[in-house]
Design an enzyme around this catalytic site. Structure first.
Site, PDB file in Angstrom:
ATOM      1  N   LYS A  38      42.081  56.517  40.025  1.00  0.00           N
ATOM      2  CA  LYS A  38      42.273  55.510  41.079  1.00  0.00           C
ATOM      3  C   LYS A  38      43.746  55.480  41.413  1.00  0.00           C
ATOM      4  O   LYS A  38      44.581  55.190  40.552  1.00  0.00           O
ATOM      5  CB  LYS A  38      41.786  54.140  40.621  1.00  0.00           C
ATOM      6  CG  LYS A  38      41.829  53.075  41.720  1.00  0.00           C
ATOM      7  CD  LYS A  38      41.081  51.814  41.298  1.00  0.00           C
ATOM      8  CE  LYS A  38      41.012  50.813  42.442  1.00  0.00           C
ATOM      9  NZ  LYS A  38      40.181  49.616  42.106  1.00  0.00           N
ATOM     10  N   SER A  42      45.363  46.962  41.764  1.00  0.00           N
ATOM     11  CA  SER A  42      46.071  45.684  41.744  1.00  0.00           C
ATOM     12  C   SER A  42      45.342  44.667  40.876  1.00  0.00           C
ATOM     13  O   SER A  42      44.198  44.868  40.479  1.00  0.00           O
ATOM     14  CB  SER A  42      46.188  45.138  43.172  1.00  0.00           C
ATOM     15  OG  SER A  42      46.789  46.068  44.043  1.00  0.00           O
ATOM     16  N   GLY A 120      39.813  48.306  47.339  1.00  0.00           N
ATOM     17  CA  GLY A 120      39.223  47.457  48.366  1.00  0.00           C
ATOM     18  C   GLY A 120      38.156  48.166  49.183  1.00  0.00           C
ATOM     19  O   GLY A 120      37.447  49.031  48.692  1.00  0.00           O
TER      20      GLY A 120
END
Length: 232
Positions: A38, A42, A120
């Site tokens: 990845k 966050s 996201g």
């Protein structure tokens, strides 16, 4: 040629990490040397020594059983639970495509398959200062086909179709859809599956329930999805 897939989604908190962990586990249990990657993660916590720990990577490692060192999984780790572009603006250390590509290549040199997870949803700014990097730029830099993860519930037709249209417009190859939190026999969710396939022209390659410990896709089918040279 490296083999792998990039797992993106219709939004945040729809189960990308859970699905990614099951995909990694499927290949690992089949005896394939499989790694997780990845580019930017966050919302992480610090260990007792104050070092940031990539929570998504820890989760995937635990669920899948892979032995890949944690420090090879995520080149950019942020503490603030916001999009990577804002997290790096707050904390420093903005994402560089060259660093992401270099770390990814090192993993590809060591492992047969690499399952990558996006940050996201697909429209996720990774960096936005003197440079602009969007999630699709990361996908293109890694040269991987994609899978879209979506929640099986109300509203998924809209989010799946919009995500697919955006990705097609940006030249990204989509290998299929995975519906998460799926309840087999639920009239609406079964119809969502059919409508997503009909409106996107893409197959739903798996439906995953909330407490599933395996993903309903064969090892051979998953290998074909991860092979850029294969026709699906």
């Amino acid at each position: 040629m490296h083999k792998g897939i990039f797992v993106t989604g219709t939004g945040t908190d729809i189960g990308k990490t859970f699905i990614t962990a099951l995909l990694v586990r499927k290949l690992h249990d089949a005896g394939c040397a499989t790694a997780y990657f990845k580019a930017a993660v966050s919302g992480n916590e610090r260990d007792e020594n104050g070092r940031l720990i990539p929570g998504d990577a820890v989760y995937v490692k635990k669920i899948s059983g892979i032995s890949q060192p944690l420090d090879t999984m995520c080149p950019y780790i942020y503490e603030t639970a916001v999009s990577p572009h804002l997290a790096s603006r707050i904390e420093g250390d903005p994402v560089e495509i060259s660093t992401v590509r270099e770390q990814f290549q090192k993993i590809c040199d060591e492992y047969e398959y690499v399952i990558c997870e996006g940050s996201g949803g697909i429209v996720c700014p990774i960096r936005c200062d003197d440079k602009k990097i969007m999630l699709e730029d990361i996908i293109k830099a890694l040269g991987l086909p994609t899978i879209i993860v979506a929640d099986a519930g109300l509203g998924t037709i809209n989010s799946v179709v919009l995500t697919c249209e955006y990705m097609k417009a940006h030249g990204l190859e989509i290998r299929g859809l995975i519906l998460n939190n799926f309840h087999k026999g639920d009239v609406m969710e079964e119809d969502n599956k059919l409508m997503c396939e009909k409106l996107t022209g893409l197959p739903v390659i798996a439906c995953v329930g909330e407490n599933d410990t395996d993903i309903d896709i064969s090892e051979d089918a998953l290998k074909r999805i991860c092979d850029k040279g294969e026709k699906i």
